[in-house]
Design an enzyme around this catalytic site. Structure first.
Site, PDB file in Angstrom:
ATOM      1  N   ASP A  23      56.603  72.918  44.901  1.00  0.00           N
ATOM      2  CA  ASP A  23      55.345  72.368  45.424  1.00  0.00           C
ATOM      3  C   ASP A  23      55.618  71.006  46.057  1.00  0.00           C
ATOM      4  O   ASP A  23      56.121  70.113  45.385  1.00  0.00           O
ATOM      5  CB  ASP A  23      54.358  72.245  44.249  1.00  0.00           C
ATOM      6  CG  ASP A  23      53.082  71.527  44.650  1.00  0.00           C
ATOM      7  OD1 ASP A  23      52.765  71.506  45.854  1.00  0.00           O
ATOM      8  OD2 ASP A  23      52.405  70.987  43.749  1.00  0.00           O
ATOM      9  N   ASP A  27      49.577  70.107  44.622  1.00  0.00           N
ATOM     10  CA  ASP A  27      48.400  70.889  44.187  1.00  0.00           C
ATOM     11  C   ASP A  27      48.766  71.904  43.102  1.00  0.00           C
ATOM     12  O   ASP A  27      47.935  72.715  42.698  1.00  0.00           O
ATOM     13  CB  ASP A  27      47.711  71.578  45.378  1.00  0.00           C
ATOM     14  CG  ASP A  27      48.624  72.606  46.050  1.00  0.00           C
ATOM     15  OD1 ASP A  27      49.809  72.734  45.640  1.00  0.00           O
ATOM     16  OD2 ASP A  27      48.159  73.273  46.993  1.00  0.00           O
ATOM     17  N   ASP A 100      57.519  89.476  54.561  1.00  0.00           N
ATOM     18  CA  ASP A 100      56.957  90.632  53.880  1.00  0.00           C
ATOM     19  C   ASP A 100      55.967  91.291  54.844  1.00  0.00           C
ATOM     20  O   ASP A 100      55.141  90.618  55.465  1.00  0.00           O
ATOM     21  CB  ASP A 100      56.224  90.172  52.614  1.00  0.00           C
ATOM     22  CG  ASP A 100      56.464  91.094  51.439  1.00  0.00           C
ATOM     23  OD1 ASP A 100      56.176  92.293  51.591  1.00  0.00           O
ATOM     24  OD2 ASP A 100      56.914  90.619  50.389  1.00  0.00           O
ATOM     25  N   ASP A 310      58.201  91.861  40.709  1.00  0.00           N
ATOM     26  CA  ASP A 310      57.369  92.932  40.148  1.00  0.00           C
ATOM     27  C   ASP A 310      57.859  93.405  38.794  1.00  0.00           C
ATOM     28  O   ASP A 310      57.330  94.390  38.265  1.00  0.00           O
ATOM     29  CB  ASP A 310      57.355  94.147  41.097  1.00  0.00           C
ATOM     30  CG  ASP A 310      56.461  93.895  42.290  1.00  0.00           C
ATOM     31  OD1 ASP A 310      55.533  93.079  42.187  1.00  0.00           O
ATOM     32  OD2 ASP A 310      56.697  94.531  43.341  1.00  0.00           O
TER      33      ASP A 310
END
Ligand code: GLC
Length: 531
Positions: A23, A27, A100, A310
């Site tokens: 980051d 945030d 992607d 995943d």
């Protein structure tokens, strides 16, 4: 092999989950400028390509796999100017950028769907699947029926995943034109490849009860990716991986995809997503062997991987992520990445990340595990359900990257990250790994340096040795000039003999004896047999 396929063996892809990498603006959510700041780190590991999980505009119901604008960057990640800077900086460092491509569904907030759902007459209506009654009894991947009622048109729409991810109707030629234009938009910007999300879902047959791998799948893939100007674009599909469908999708004369992920070795040790079952690394080995043979026989590319966003960590299920975390992580990396194929490394794997344990559901965000919880609460005792979620949740690999051991782990300046840090981040973080005597990161560096230096490890033939021997994996890589021996012992201490001797190139114990002799649990060694 055709040059555009053969060249893919030079890739080493580092997969980034942008929300959790770094980051830069405080945030609590990772972003593109954070990625730019870590390109040198990625390069030092030996990777020369990054795959970015979706960074497009999205309401984030599935962390970006629900896209509301394919041609814009989500503001949480930055702007298009940031993306352009990232692409230029990556290219300058010799790093390719793979995007992607999520084409089975959009977000329900996409303009197409917002219009489609207003009326049956709207020109966008036919961009999605509609029916007055549910056409099938399919269950959505994230829980509930795949059919959701839409008041204004009095119809149901199909969503294979979350309610907020309506499936796009690829039988409509206009839809296919849209996706071709989206691919071209990013190719014109200069991206180098696409990872194609659940691509086998884009063709279905409701009557035949086929929710994927429908009759037009290959025709659609070819229509988009078989175009001449995409010849040198790298593509890897998430699609069905039977031998037959891999041949049909990745054959060099098919004009479809360059490669498809093969995941069956990642299903060892679990039943479904949430239940562990007894297992042996030999089961993984046998699957890898079958695919090495099949891809060699048919001259196909193969993807070398153990982790992605995943699945929970491979090393936590199949290795020993406690006492022998370094040994098992490095042994697995050696076993997989010196096979013939294209290495994919998932962020955090290179520091031996491990699954977390949380005692409260509020530590989870993954739409899939929360959907599972909703479906099963009441059927399975709560404590057991939480154990299952700890074991199987996709959040295990999605937690913010721990760059160091400080409270915010060098990930953010915010007091809280978007998702709690992995529960072992104080122990497992990059700074401590590198400072330690046994560093997984440094082992990866050496492994990929070796792969880069020795052409035989990229293009050479692969042969298994001592295939009957259990609890270890021994193989050769050879071409006309060089020969390399790879020995990976698994769980138990054992003696291995009958091997050719050579010069030790890499090992994860301080191995002093030759290739033959006793091997400790998860000991691996690589020898140069070149005369
Ligand atoms: C793919 C993605 C996964 C996502 C799903 C729906 O399997 O890898 O993260 O939830 O597709 O887009």
């Amino acid at each position: 092999m055709k040059k555009e396929f053969l060249d893919c063996y030079d890739l080493v892809v580092y997969q980034i989950y942008p929300r959790s990498f770094r980051d830069s603006d405080g945030d609590g959510i990772g972003d593109l400028c954070g990625i730019i700041s870590k390109l040198d780190y990625i390069k030092s590991l030996g990777a020369n390509a990054i795959w970015l999980c979706p960074i497009f505009k999205s309401p984030q119901c599935d962390n970006g796999y629900d896209i509301s604008d394919y041609r814009d960057i989500d503001p949480t990640y930055g702007t298009m100017a940031d993306f352009d800077r990232l692409l230029a900086a990556a290219h300058e460092k010799g790093i390719k950028v793979i995007m992607d491509f999520v084409a089975n569904h959009t977000s329900s907030e996409h303009e197409w769907f917002k219009r489609a759902r207003t009326s049956r007459e709207d020109p966008y209506h036919d961009y999605y699947y509609w029916s007055e009654k549910p056409l099938t009894d399919w269950r959505a991947e994230f829980g509930g029926s795949t059919w959701e009622y839409n008041e204004p048109t009095g119809e149901y729409y199909l969503h294979s995943f979350a309610v907020g991810q309506p499936d796009v109707n690829w039988t409509n030629p206009k839809v296919r034109e849209e996706y071709k234009a989206i691919v071209d938009f990013w190719v014109e910007k200069g991206v180098d490849g696409f990872r194609c999300d659940v691509l086998d879902h884009i063709s279905k047959d409701f009557e035949k009860d086929m929710r994927r791998n429908g009759p037009h799948l290959h025709e659609y893939i070819r229509e988009v990716f078989g175009r001449d100007h995409l010849k040198n674009i790298y593509t890897v599909g998430e699609a069905e991986t039977t031998e037959e469908s891999i041949l049909a999708t990745c054959g060099q004369d098919r004009r479809e995809l360059k490669s498809v992920f093969q995941f069956s070795h990642l299903a060892v040790g679990r039943k479904g997503r949430y239940t562990p079952v007894p297992h042996k690394m030999d089961e993984v080995k046998d699957i890898l062997v079958d695919w090495q043979r099949f891809t060699a026989e048919h001259d196909l590319l193969y993807i070398l991987l153990t982790d992605n966003h995943d699945r929970p960590w491979f090393n936590s299920r199949m290795g020993d992520d406690r006492a022998l975390r370094y040994e098992s992580a490095t042994c697995v990396a050696t076993m997989v990445y010196l096979l013939k194929g294209i290495p994919f490394i998932y962020q955090g794997q290179e520091i031996g990340c491990a699954n977390s344990h949380f005692s409260d559901l509020s530590a989870f965000n993954d739409v899939e595990c929360l959907g599972y919880y909703e479906e099963e609460k009441g059927n399975i005792p709560d404590a057991e359900l939480l154990e299952q979620i700890n074991f199987g949740s996709r959040d295990n690999t999605r937690r913010p990257f721990a760059w160091d051991a400080t409270p915010a782990h060098g990930f953010t300046t915010a007091s809280e990250p978007w998702l709690p840090y992995a529960s072992r981040s104080e122990e497992i973080n990059l700074a401590d790994d590198i400072a330690g005597e046994k560093s997984i990161f440094r082992f990866y560096e050496s492994l990929f340096a070796l792969r880069g230096e020795r052409a035989v490890l990229r293009y050479g033939e692969w042969t298994q040795l001592q295939s009957e021997k259990e609890d270890c994996f021994i193989y050769l890589r050879e071409d006309g000039k060089e020969r390399i021996l790879v020995v990976c012992n698994f769980e138990k201490k054992q003696t291995i003999d009958g091997l050719p001797e050579g010069k030790l190139l890499l090992s994860n114990y301080k191995r002093t004896s030759g290739a033959n002799g006793e091997y400790a649990p998860y000991e691996c060694a690589v020898y140069d047999l070149t005369e």
